[in-house]
Design a protein around this motif. Sequence first.
Motif: not given
Length: 578
Positions: A201-212
Motif C-alpha cells: 500500500v503506497g508508502n504504507g504497510p504490506t497486507i499479507s496472509n502470512g510471513p514474506l
Amino acid sequence: MQKVDMKRFIYFFVFFLLLTLSLFFVMNTLDSRTIQQSLVANAKNQVGYAESVVDDMLYEASMYGIQYTADSSVRFYRQQIRELDSYNAQMKKNALVERMDNSLLSNQSIESLAVYWKQEHAIIATRQDPFAYEIYGSVEQRGWKMVNGNLYYFSLYPYIREPRTPDEIQYVVGVKLKMDYLRNVLQKSFNEGGSEAFFLVGNGPTISNGPLVEGIANQARDTITPDPEEIVKFDYTSGGEDYFVLSRYIEPIDTYLVTYTRTSDLLEPLNRNRQMFVGSIMVVLLIGLTVIGIFYRNFYRNVQLLRSRFHQVERGDYGVRIGSIPGAASTEFGTLFGGFDHMVARTESLLDSLKTETDLRRSAEMKQLQAQINPHFLYNSLFFIMSMAHSSPQAVIRMSKHLAEYYRYLTRLGSESITLETELELADHYLGIMALCKTMEYEIRLPDLLKKQPIMPLIIQPIVENAILHGIEERQGAHRVSIVVEPTDTGAVITVANDGRGLTADELSQLKADIASAEPPPGTHGVGLWNIEKRLKNAYGSAGDLDFAINEWGGLSVAVRIEFAAQEGGSYGVIDRG
C-alpha cells in the motif's frame, strides 16, 4: 577395409553421441524456459483473477458510498430529527442504522458503513469506532484512503461536484473494508497454486496472509512503477533461492498487488531427469546402433518415398497415391502408406466439398443481403414521385433516375465485379434519394487510385442506411452525412460519419461488445453491423474490422478497414481452389 569401415563407424558413433547429448541439453534448456514461461503465465492469470475480485470489491464499496450519499433519507436526516422529539428522533436513527446493517448482511467484504455530518459533528455507524470522529472529521475529498491500517472509501455531499472547500461538505459517507477479506483473496488466488502474494500500500504497510520472504517487499517497493496497464515482472534471489516477482498497480487505492513464486524447487525434477538421461542414453545408443544396422536401408527408402509424396501434396497435387510397395505391406509402413493414401483422398474430397459449400454460402449471403433491402424505402420513393409529379417535374426526374440506378445496381450484384467506385455510386444514389425526401447534405470523397479496387458488395450501403435511420432521423436538425475513403499501405479505410444522434460511452462500449460477439444481437437492432463485421473477418482476417467513434459533429463515425492484399480470402473473402 574392415578397419577403415569400423573407424568410420566409431567416428559416426562418437559424433552421434555428442550430437544427441547436445540436443538434449538444448531441449532441457528450452524445457526450463517453457516451464518458467508457464509459471509466469499461470501467475499472471492468478494476478488477473485477484485483481478482478479486488476491482469488484472496490466497485461494490464505492457504490454503497454513492448510494447513501444520494439517499434522501440521509440527505434530510438532520433536518428531520430537529423537528422530532427525542423518542422519535432516536427511532429514526435506529431505523437508518438498521437499514445500513441490513444492506451489509450479504456482503463479505465491507466491515462497516458510517455517515458523518461535519457541521453538527454527529455520526451514525453500523459499528462503533473510537477513532471515528477523528477519521471522518479529517476527510476533505472523496475517494479511497488508508487510515490506521484500514481501507476506507469516502463519499461527500454535495456529490454532483467536488466541494471546493471543506466548509462546503455537508456530510461524509464512509465505507470501511474488511482487511481479512483482502487476505482471503490472496489465500484463494495464490497460495493454492504454490505462489505467495501481498498488497503493498503506497508508502504504507504490506497486507499479507502470512510471513514474506525477507527483503522482497523492499525490493518490490524499489523496483515496481505505478502502471495500471501492465503486469511488471522482475527476478529476485534470497538465501540461495530464485524467485520471479509479478506486480500489478491498483490505481483507485494506490496499491500494488505483488506475487512471487520460487522456481528452484520446480526445476529440480528437470535437473534429475538430465542426469538420468546422460546415463541411459549410452545404453539406448548401443541398442539403437544394432537396430539401425538391420533396418537402415528399408527405413530410409520408405521415409524418402513418403517425404516426396508429402512434397507433392504441398504443391497441390492431391491425386498422388503411394499404393502397395513390395515388402512394406506386412510392416508398419504398409499401414502408414495406407493411412497416407486415405488422408489425401479424404483431403481432396473435403476441399471439393468446401468449394461447393463456399459457392453456396456466397450465393445465399448475397440473396440474404438483397432481401434485407427495406421495402418501405421503395414505397416512400414512389409516394414522393406521386406527390411531386405536378409541382416539380425536375424533382421527379432526379428521383426516378436515382431510384432506377439504385435498383439496377442491386439486381446486377451477382453478375458483375464490384469496386469501390460502383459501391459508392450505390451510396450516392441512395443519399440522393434521401436528400430529395428531406433536408440533408452529403459528400463522398474517393481517391482516383482506389476507384477500381474490388470490394465485397453491400459493405458500405448498410452503414449509410444505419447513419440515416439511427442517426439523422433520431436527432432534431441533423442533416449531414459524409463518406471518406483514405488509402493505407495495402488497403483502405472507409469512414461514414453523420451529425445525428451520437452514443454515450456506455452505449458505444455495448455496441462494440455486440459487434465482437460470436452470436448476433437479440432482435433486429445491430444485426446489420454485426453481419458486416463477420463478413470483414471472413474476408480479411484481423486486417478487416469495424471501428466506432464520436465525431466532431457529435454524431457517430463508423470506419471500415479492408485489406486489398489479404491472404485469407482474396477479393471477396471466399476460399477457392483452382
